[in-house]
Design a protein around this motif. Structure first.
Motif, PDB file in Angstrom:
ATOM      1  N   THR A  91       1.142  -1.159  -0.117  1.00 55.35           N
ATOM      2  CA  THR A  91      -0.408  -0.203   0.557  1.00 55.35           C
ATOM      3  C   THR A  91       1.185   1.374   0.073  1.00 55.35           C
ATOM      4  O   THR A  91       0.783   2.197  -0.510  1.00 55.35           O
ATOM      5  N   THR A  92       1.768   1.355   1.029  1.00 57.08           N
ATOM      6  CA  THR A  92       2.653   2.506   1.140  1.00 57.08           C
ATOM      7  C   THR A  92       3.449   2.761  -0.746  1.00 57.08           C
ATOM      8  O   THR A  92       3.890   4.143  -0.443  1.00 57.08           O
TER       9      THR A  92
ATOM     10  N   LEU B  31      -2.628   8.090  -3.592  1.00 55.69           N
ATOM     11  CA  LEU B  31      -3.972   7.866  -2.181  1.00 55.69           C
ATOM     12  C   LEU B  31      -4.509   8.532  -1.254  1.00 55.69           C
ATOM     13  O   LEU B  31      -4.393   9.926  -1.633  1.00 55.69           O
ATOM     14  N   TRP B  34      -5.197  11.313   3.868  1.00 48.17           N
ATOM     15  CA  TRP B  34      -5.941  10.174   5.496  1.00 48.17           C
ATOM     16  C   TRP B  34      -3.929   9.471   5.532  1.00 48.17           C
ATOM     17  O   TRP B  34      -3.842   9.354   6.605  1.00 48.17           O
ATOM     18  N   LEU B  35      -4.965   8.515   4.387  1.00 51.56           N
ATOM     19  CA  LEU B  35      -4.672   7.791   4.500  1.00 51.56           C
ATOM     20  C   LEU B  35      -2.783   7.662   4.249  1.00 51.56           C
ATOM     21  O   LEU B  35      -2.114   6.795   4.616  1.00 51.56           O
ATOM     22  N   LEU B  39       0.434   6.329   6.330  1.00 51.33           N
ATOM     23  CA  LEU B  39       1.180   5.548   5.476  1.00 51.33           C
ATOM     24  C   LEU B  39       2.638   6.116   6.201  1.00 51.33           C
ATOM     25  O   LEU B  39       3.735   5.385   6.322  1.00 51.33           O
TER      26      LEU B  39
END
Lengths: 227, 106
Positions: A91-92, B31, B34-35, B39
């Protein structure tokens, strides 16, 4: 550093920080190959496993379960728990993974703890060229090491005597060093340490690291809200 | 297909799925703010957590002697890193000290 800027970097500069990791993977792969042969997996299966699975923690975990006559589901469950952190790492790194779906898949397959960490450029940016080079070199080292270890078998002896288990943490500490530039980063790292140390005795292997990342995200949000 | 090859296939599928699914779905997209911030904060915690996980005994078969000699090696690595030595030097120092201690004390 943007990916375009990174592509202008000489290959040698990209490869240099990755070499110690690939060498360590080679040596660790030898130990894995020898261990896999010792529990009766033969020579070919561990090599194919290293090529396709490409995850030391999951493979060692699988060997441990198989060594205790564990079921297929127990093996898969262990490997999934150990590799759950790849969900977070994936995801990162996702925003930097541009290109066609096949290109994204190809690069995502090269995500390991080491390639993810060494490709991190700070501030949530990732260098995809470094990720690719690191992933490929480590894949070669890990698989070749497994093959050599499987062929040599017990002649290698106890791999712990090489002290590699002390070298790996230092690699990640070295990468962490470059990120610890503020009190906030130190606090987040401390949260990660506390999360793993607190959870490791009670949870399946692999889960504490995933939760450490989640705890860091929550702690960062709390710290941010107070500022 | 024998049992071993079923294990290899199942492990490969699990590993590929965990690595690929999210980058395939989210790849190349920004993204949500907030995400992304969350991260960003996860990075140092994840790296520090990896260090602890690598040092944590993976089972009862790992002796206290092995854990302590690994910690001694890591301590030397930390000193080398603090002295601005390269990661490669620090890794080599850590492995060397750990290996020497095991050779001399076992």
């Amino acid at each position: 550093m943007t990916e375009r800027a990174a592509e202008r970097e000489p290959l040698g500069r990209v490869v240099r920080p990755v070499v110690p990791l690939a060498v360590a993977d080679f040596a660790d792969g030898m130990a894995f190959g020898a261990l896999a042969v010792s529990i009766g997996l033969g020579v070919l299966a561990p090599v194919v496993m290293s090529l396709l699975v490409f995850s030391g923690s999951a493979q060692y975990g699988a060997i441990a379960v198989l060594g205790h006559d564990g079921s297929l589901w127990a093996v898969v469950g262990t490997a999934a728990a150990l590799n759950a952190r790849y969900l977070l790492m994936g995801t990162t790194i996702a925003p930097a993974l541009t290109g066609s779906p096949w290109s994204r898949v190809g690069r995502a397959l090269l995500i390991t703890d080491g390639s993810w960490a060494v490709a991190h450029r700070g501030g949530g940016r990732y260098d995809m060229r470094v990720l690719t080079v690191a992933g490929l070199l480590c894949l070669c080292g890990w698989t070749a090491g497994t093959a050599l270890g499987a062929v040599l078998g017990g002649a290698i002896g106890d791999p712990a005597r090489f002290g590699l288990d002390a070298a790996y943490p230092v690699f990640f500490l070295g990468l962490l060093r470059s990120q610890l530039t503020s009190g906030r980063a130190w606090s987040l790292a401390a949260v990660g340490v506390a999360a793993v140390a607190g959870l490791a005795p009670f949870t399946p292997p692999g889960i504490p690291v995933l939760l450490a990342g989640a705890a860091g995200a929550v702690a960062g949000a709390v710290l941010g809200a107070r500022r | 297909m024998t049992g071993v090859w079923w294990v290899v296939a199942a492990l490969a599928l699990t590993s590929v799925a965990l690595r690929v699914v999210l980058p395939l779905v989210l790849g190349g997209r920004e993204l949500p703010g907030w995400l992304g911030a969350a991260l960003l904060n996860a990075g140092p915690a994840l790296l520090a957590g990896l260090v602890v996980m690598l040092l944590w005994p993976s089972g009862p078969q790992v002796s206290a002697f092995r854990t302590l000699t690994a910690l001694a090696g890591v301590s030397v690595g930390v000193v080398l890193l603090a002295a601005k030595r390269s990661i490669l030097t620090a890794m080599a120092g850590a492995a060397l000290v750990s290996a020497l201690l095991r050779l001399l004390l076992s």
